[in-house]
Design an enzyme around this catalytic site. Structure first.
Site, PDB file in Angstrom:
ATOM      1  N   ALA A 138     -14.588  -1.219   1.763  1.00  0.00           N
ATOM      2  CA  ALA A 138     -14.017  -0.411   0.684  1.00  0.00           C
ATOM      3  C   ALA A 138     -12.545  -0.769   0.547  1.00  0.00           C
ATOM      4  O   ALA A 138     -11.970  -1.377   1.446  1.00  0.00           O
ATOM      5  CB  ALA A 138     -14.159   1.066   1.004  1.00  0.00           C
ATOM      6  N   ASN A 156      -7.435   1.137  -3.548  1.00  0.00           N
ATOM      7  CA  ASN A 156      -6.627   1.089  -4.785  1.00  0.00           C
ATOM      8  C   ASN A 156      -6.260   2.511  -5.201  1.00  0.00           C
ATOM      9  O   ASN A 156      -7.130   3.387  -5.245  1.00  0.00           O
ATOM     10  CB  ASN A 156      -7.415   0.453  -5.912  1.00  0.00           C
ATOM     11  CG  ASN A 156      -8.172  -0.765  -5.462  1.00  0.00           C
ATOM     12  OD1 ASN A 156      -7.578  -1.721  -5.032  1.00  0.00           O
ATOM     13  ND2 ASN A 156      -9.503  -0.704  -5.508  1.00  0.00           N
ATOM     14  N   GLU A 169     -10.370   5.687   3.219  1.00  0.00           N
ATOM     15  CA  GLU A 169      -9.693   5.217   1.996  1.00  0.00           C
ATOM     16  C   GLU A 169      -8.829   6.317   1.372  1.00  0.00           C
ATOM     17  O   GLU A 169      -7.770   6.033   0.806  1.00  0.00           O
ATOM     18  CB  GLU A 169     -10.702   4.682   0.979  1.00  0.00           C
ATOM     19  CG  GLU A 169     -11.623   3.569   1.500  1.00  0.00           C
ATOM     20  CD  GLU A 169     -10.907   2.407   2.161  1.00  0.00           C
ATOM     21  OE1 GLU A 169      -9.716   2.189   1.899  1.00  0.00           O
ATOM     22  OE2 GLU A 169     -11.554   1.716   2.987  1.00  0.00           O
ATOM     23  N   HIS A 223      -5.465   6.514   2.981  1.00  0.00           N
ATOM     24  CA  HIS A 223      -4.533   5.490   2.488  1.00  0.00           C
ATOM     25  C   HIS A 223      -3.791   5.943   1.230  1.00  0.00           C
ATOM     26  O   HIS A 223      -2.737   5.395   0.919  1.00  0.00           O
ATOM     27  CB  HIS A 223      -5.290   4.216   2.116  1.00  0.00           C
ATOM     28  CG  HIS A 223      -5.609   3.308   3.270  1.00  0.00           C
ATOM     29  ND1 HIS A 223      -4.698   2.961   4.237  1.00  0.00           N
ATOM     30  CD2 HIS A 223      -6.747   2.634   3.573  1.00  0.00           C
ATOM     31  CE1 HIS A 223      -5.265   2.115   5.091  1.00  0.00           C
ATOM     32  NE2 HIS A 223      -6.512   1.907   4.714  1.00  0.00           N
ATOM     33  N   GLU A 278      -3.721   0.343   8.540  1.00  0.00           N
ATOM     34  CA  GLU A 278      -5.131   0.322   8.938  1.00  0.00           C
ATOM     35  C   GLU A 278      -5.384   1.088  10.230  1.00  0.00           C
ATOM     36  O   GLU A 278      -6.406   1.758  10.365  1.00  0.00           O
ATOM     37  CB  GLU A 278      -5.633  -1.125   9.039  1.00  0.00           C
ATOM     38  CG  GLU A 278      -5.590  -1.885   7.716  1.00  0.00           C
ATOM     39  CD  GLU A 278      -6.341  -1.176   6.584  1.00  0.00           C
ATOM     40  OE1 GLU A 278      -7.097  -0.219   6.842  1.00  0.00           O
ATOM     41  OE2 GLU A 278      -6.145  -1.581   5.416  1.00  0.00           O
TER      42      GLU A 278
HETATM   43  N1  BES Z   1      -7.543  -1.942   3.019  1.00  0.00           N
HETATM   44  C1  BES Z   1      -8.850  -2.137   3.500  1.00  0.00           C
HETATM   45  C2  BES Z   1      -9.667  -3.088   2.675  1.00  0.00           C
HETATM   46  C3  BES Z   1      -9.457  -4.531   3.014  1.00  0.00           C
HETATM   47  C4  BES Z   1     -10.006  -5.064   4.149  1.00  0.00           C
HETATM   48  C5  BES Z   1      -8.744  -5.351   2.172  1.00  0.00           C
HETATM   49  C6  BES Z   1      -9.816  -6.394   4.440  1.00  0.00           C
HETATM   50  C7  BES Z   1      -8.537  -6.677   2.460  1.00  0.00           C
HETATM   51  C8  BES Z   1      -9.072  -7.210   3.592  1.00  0.00           C
HETATM   52  C9  BES Z   1      -9.614  -0.818   3.549  1.00  0.00           C
HETATM   53  O1  BES Z   1      -8.813   0.293   3.657  1.00  0.00           O
HETATM   54  C10 BES Z   1     -10.449  -0.851   4.783  1.00  0.00           C
HETATM   55  O2  BES Z   1      -9.895  -0.805   5.837  1.00  0.00           O
HETATM   56  N2  BES Z   1     -11.761  -0.955   4.633  1.00  0.00           N
HETATM   57  C11 BES Z   1     -12.663  -1.068   5.754  1.00  0.00           C
HETATM   58  C12 BES Z   1     -13.534   0.121   5.871  1.00  0.00           C
HETATM   59  C13 BES Z   1     -12.943   1.152   6.755  1.00  0.00           C
HETATM   60  C14 BES Z   1     -13.754   2.394   6.824  1.00  0.00           C
HETATM   61  C15 BES Z   1     -12.709   0.664   8.167  1.00  0.00           C
HETATM   62  C16 BES Z   1     -13.473  -2.303   5.556  1.00  0.00           C
HETATM   63  O3  BES Z   1     -13.475  -2.828   4.454  1.00  0.00           O
HETATM   64  O4  BES Z   1     -14.108  -2.758   6.508  1.00  0.00           O
HETATM   65 ZN    ZN Z   2      -7.999   0.644   5.490  1.00  0.00          ZN
END
Ligand code: BES
Ligand code: ZN
Length: 925
Positions: free
Chosen positions: A364, A367, A400, A403, A422
């Site tokens: 996810a 944005n 999300e 964030h 993160e």
């Molecule tokens: N900001 C990230 C999305 C992302 C991940 C963008 C890698 C670019 C490269 C998002 O907030 C995120 O961390 N998503 C996780 C899910 C989360 C529940 C750990 C993901 O995509 O694995």
């Molecule tokens: Zn994240």
């Protein structure tokens, strides 16, 4: 090369002569230095020179981007028009911006104050829809016309509009330098750029995502994924997190499509000359970073609610599946007020949309105001979704939405501080889910999912510090890993415990308030938390974020009359054995100590700031056990003296040790054995103490550790023995649970049943195998549909012990499945199949049209994890299909995940050598 003259004709071809011709694709490909570098690592291309990375110059920066995009969902191109109000801080005759895979047609700069207003003309994009060059009138050259006047309220006299005379693309650096014939003087002005690009199929930048309509027609949506450095693929911009600006976004789209962006719609009007097209204009965003900008154009349904704090929340789903958005909608509506209270800062936008995107690389993306998700991270079907999917959706929504404050409102100054974003979101998502679903016992699951995972990686010699200096986009991609996420979350959890919730919350509020709409670095957070708590936060935390690894605390005890003397020492823990170097790194370790008198409260808390320390616990009777690291919160492993470990075993057996402590103890023992520090046989003997274990998460972690051991032993003659051992360990709990839920059971029982039956079935437990086959048959024949929670374990069992017919049935079920969750469930177990021909069939299937591009990784990874032969076959398949795989993922984090999954099971030196040789220079691991 100066491309100003060449670009327009290229752009014209793109726009008017149908899909991009091969030379352009070649050009785009050849722009990717990362591609060349990595192909070289596999012996496929020549290594280019590496230039040192430089951030953008600060002499010109944006204030507001007025951006209009017109995607073509049939030709997969887009036209764009940017008018950025910018500030020239230092006189210059060039502007350097980020730009990748985009062709600029014209660029000019108009200093403020030089415009001649011409009132009465509405601002809009007047791009001409005709595809044939014949359409142009004699007065209008195609380049002039494609993006004629964006904002006609201001007509600029040619005398004052300074036209760029050259666009110098530095492809390697993903930058473009616009050169002007005269000097741009300090002050504000408008930079106008017309450009075109391709709606690519690489799941980054502005890309196309394939979906099938309810009537079976294949169509495409246009969607974005900009983090970390791909906004530059959608429009030329200052694509660095610290260069914030506001955005006025408009989308020109077919009128029957949904158009979404970060903000609410403020205007929607017919597009001139084409009654099938509308222009949708969105409200101005707050000041924000480019990587958080998003737009989506496609066909979706939605469900909607208003959260307690007045925010309009919508979940967008594929057409006909609005019901499946309800669970996430409820979670989001509860989560927004939770964060508002926790941070004591309101959510700043009027709306938030959560949308499921069919082709999506990450899980996810946060944005601002338009959060994008994989379908499986957002959609829940009351009948067909399993308990773990529900939990996953809740965690991802919690992550999300966190964030939206931590990352979007306050953004890291540079990617070096990505872990702040993160790590923090990966911690607080659990706090949020614990608030919404206390029955999930989610904090125990944190330890198994994040804490132990982080320790596993961080014990390797090639780990890296949480704070790592990064520059080029390929380096930024690399740090979206378990260190930033899981170690980051674990050290924040330790810090929260050290500070206490009240002061932690106070510090968070200070930090978010002080840096809102701005950027911050790790030290800024420490300073706020230090001010709130009065504790030496920076001194403690620097030892955890600036150096890699973590300590092993060795502890032994001596009874001195009524007191217990503990001798503690710390040394870096290494997966390859005890640290042997001279200058062993040291940590400031918050240590808690509990005893059997009160197993859930710390009897003593100390900050271990030396290599060795003695502590005396008053009034501890000789028959009492003493344990370190209550709640498994401290980011360290513990090695007890034999006597201390022996005394703890009754606490496991009679469950008087809390579950999360039982889990931590067991995990430490397994990893000490893997590092060769203690004997594996001794650890397996300790497993006997878990006979009465009722806790899902403890079982899950234990099962994972036995799985690792079993993979290792598959390279030896002891594989059958370990299977027998697994059956012995899991049979009693399997019998207690049975196949069908009992009245009063809940979420964790469902998870435990699936885990245990899957483990027994995989190991070939006879009764489980027979029952799985019976239920599978009924399921396939439509007599009795398997409950969602039983599907994975049953599919896995029948496939592992099945033949070609079983695989064919599974592939048929896959084809018939309407939900992506079910497709993924099947994809993940296909690798369990054992015969070489069937393994090959699964690998071929992985790259077929049947599997979504982001899911290929888990099919191949499943094959590698499924069997010894599968491991070899998967690795060969990756080598044979490297170009296709690289091309699909463009060197992003999915390719590193693929390689990790595929090689981590190897256990012989020869393979290590081969992998190392092939990947030397391939720095994503
Ligand atoms: N900001 C990230 C999305 C992302 C991940 C963008 C890698 C670019 C490269 C998002 O907030 C995120 O961390 N998503 C996780 C899910 C989360 C529940 C750990 C993901 O995509 O694995
Ligand atoms: Zn994240």
């Amino acid at each position: 090369m100066w491309l100003a003259a060449a670009a327009p004709s290229l752009a014209r071809r793109l726009l008017f002569l149908g899909p991009p011709p091969p030379p352009l694709l070649l050009l785009l490909l050849s722009r990717s230095s990362r591609c060349r570098r990595r192909l070289h690592s596999l012996g496929l291309a020549a290594m280019p020179e590496k230039r040192p990375f430089e951030r953008l110059p600060a002499d010109v920066c944006p204030i507001n981007y007025s951006l209009c995009l017109k995607p073509d969902l049939l030709d997969f191109t887009f036209e764009g028009k940017l008018e950025a109000s910018a500030q020239v801080r230092q006189a210059t005759n060039q502007i350097v911006m980020n730009c990748a895979d985009i062709d600029i047609i014209t660029a000019s700069y108009v200093p403020e104050g030089d415009e001649v207003p011409r009132p009465g003309i509405e601002p809009r994009l007047l791009s001409v829809k005709a595809r044939s060059p014949n359409h142009w009138t004699a007065r209008e050259s195609p380049t002039d016309c494609v993006f004629r006047c964006f904002d006609n309220r201001k007509q600029f006299s040619d005398n004052f509009e300074i036209h760029a005379t050259g666009f110098n693309y530095q492809n390697e650096d993903e930058k473009v330098t616009l050169s002007f014939p005269s000097t741009l003087q300090p002050g504000t002005g408008t930079l106008k750029i017309d450009f075109v690009g391709e709606l690519n199929d690489k799941m980054k930048g502005f890309y196309r995502s394939k979906y099938t309509t309810p009537s079976g027609e294949v169509r495409y949506a246009a969607v974005t994924q900009f983090e970390a450095t791909d906004a530059r693929r959608a429009f030329p911009c200052w694509d660095e997190p610290a260069i914030k600006a506001t955005f006025d976004i408009s989308l020109v789209v077919p009128k029957d499509r949904v158009a979404l962006s970060n903000m609410n719609v403020i205007d929607r009007k017919p597009y001139p000359d084409d009654e099938n097209v509308v222009e949708v204009k969105f409200a101005r965003t707050p000041v924000m970073s480019t990587y958080l900008v998003a737009f989506v154009v496609g066909e979706y349904d939605f469900v909607e609610t208003r959260s307690k704090d007045g925010v309009c929340v919508r979940v967008y789903t594929p057409v006909g599946k609005a019901e499946q958005g309800k669970f996430a909608l409820e979670v989001a509506a509860k989560t927004l007020p939770f964060y508002k209270d926790y941070f004591n800062v309101p959510y700043p936008l009027p709306k938030i949309d959560l949308i499921a995107i069919a082709d999506f690389a990450a899980g996810a993306m946060e944005n601002w105001g338009l959060v994008t998700y994989r379908e499986t991270a957002l959609l829940i079907d009351p009948k067909n979704s399993c308990s773990s999917s529900r939990q996953w959706v809740a965690l991802v929504v919690g992550h999300e939405l966190a964030h939206q404050w931590f990352g979007n409102l306050v953004t890291m100054e540079w990617w070096t501080h990505l872990w702040l974003n993160e790590g923090f979101a990966s911690w607080i998502e659990y706090l949020c889910v614990d608030h919404c679903f206390p029955e999930y016992d989610i904090w125990t699951q944190f330890v198994s999912a994040d804490y132990t995972r982080a320790q596993e990686l961080d014990a390797l010699d090639n780990s890296h510090p949480i704070e790592v200096s990064v520059g080029h986009p390929s380096e930024v991609d690399e740090i979206f890993d378990a260190i930033s996420y899981s170690k980051g979350a674990s050290v924040i959890r330790m810090l929260h415990d050290y500070i206490g919730d009240k002061d932690f919350k106070k510090g968070m509020n200070m930090y978010l308030t002080k840096f809102q709409q701005k950027n911050a670095a790790t030290e800024d957070l420490w300073e706020s938390l230090e001010n709130a708590s009065g504790k030496p936060i920076a001194a403690v935390m620097n030892t955890w974020t600036k150096q890699m690894g973590f300590p092993l605390i060795y502890v032994e005890a001596e009874q001195i009359e009524d007191d217990r003397l503990l001798r503690l020492s710390q040394r870096k823990f290494c997966a390859s054995g005890p640290y042997v170097g001279e200058d062993c790194p040291q940590w400031m370790v918050p240590i808690t100590i509990s005893t059997s008198e009160d197993s859930s409260h710390a009897k003593m808390k100390i900050l271990m700031d030396k290599p060795e320390m003695n502590v005396v616990l008053k009034d501890v009777k000789p028959d009492q056990w003493v344990k370190l690291n209550l709640g498994t919160v401290g980011f360290y492993r513990t090695q007890y003296s034999s006597a201390m470990l022996e005394s703890l075993l009754p606490g496991i057996r009679d469950l008087s040790l809390p579950p999360v402590d039982r889990l931590g103890l067991q995990n430490d023992l397994f990893s000490l054995a893997r590092a060769g520090i203690i004997s594996t046989v001794e650890v397996l003997k300790v497993m006997e103490a878990f006979v009465n274990e009722p806790n899902y998460t403890v079982w899950s972690d234990l099962s994972c550790n036995l799985g690792i051991l079993s993979t290792l032993l598959s390279h030896t003659d002891f594989y059958e023995e370990i299977q027998e051992f697994v059956k012995d360990v899991f049979s009693p709990i399997g019998e207690r649970l049975g196949w069908d839920p009992k009245p009063g059971e809940g979420h964790l029982d469902a998870l435990l049943r699936g885990l245990v039956l899957g483990k027994l079935g995989k190991a070939g437990h006879k009764a489980t195998l027979e029952e799985a086959r019976r239920r599978f048959k009924d399921h396939v024949e439509g007599k009795q549909i398997l409950s969602a929670d039983l599907r994975s374990p049953v599919y896995l069992t029948v496939l592992k012990h099945g033949d070609g017919t079983t695989l064919d049935i599974m592939l048929k079920l896959h084809k018939q499945a309407d939900m992506q969750e079910e497709k993924n469930r099947i994809e993940r177990v296909l690798g369990a199949t054992l015969s070489p021909e069937l393994i090959q069939k699964v690998l071929t299937f992985a790259l077929s049209e049947e599997v979504r591009p982001q899911d290929t990784v888990s099919v191949i990874g499943g094959v590698a994890g499924g069997s010894k032969h599968g491991r070899k076959a998967a690795w060969k398949f990756i080598k044979d299909n490297w170009e296709e795989l690289y091309n699909r993922y463009q060197g992003g984090f999915l390719i590193s995940r693929l390689i990790k999954l595929s090689v981590e099971g190897f256990a012989v030196d020869k393979m290590a050598g081969e992998v190392k040789y092939l990947l030397s220079g391939f720095s994503v691991l």
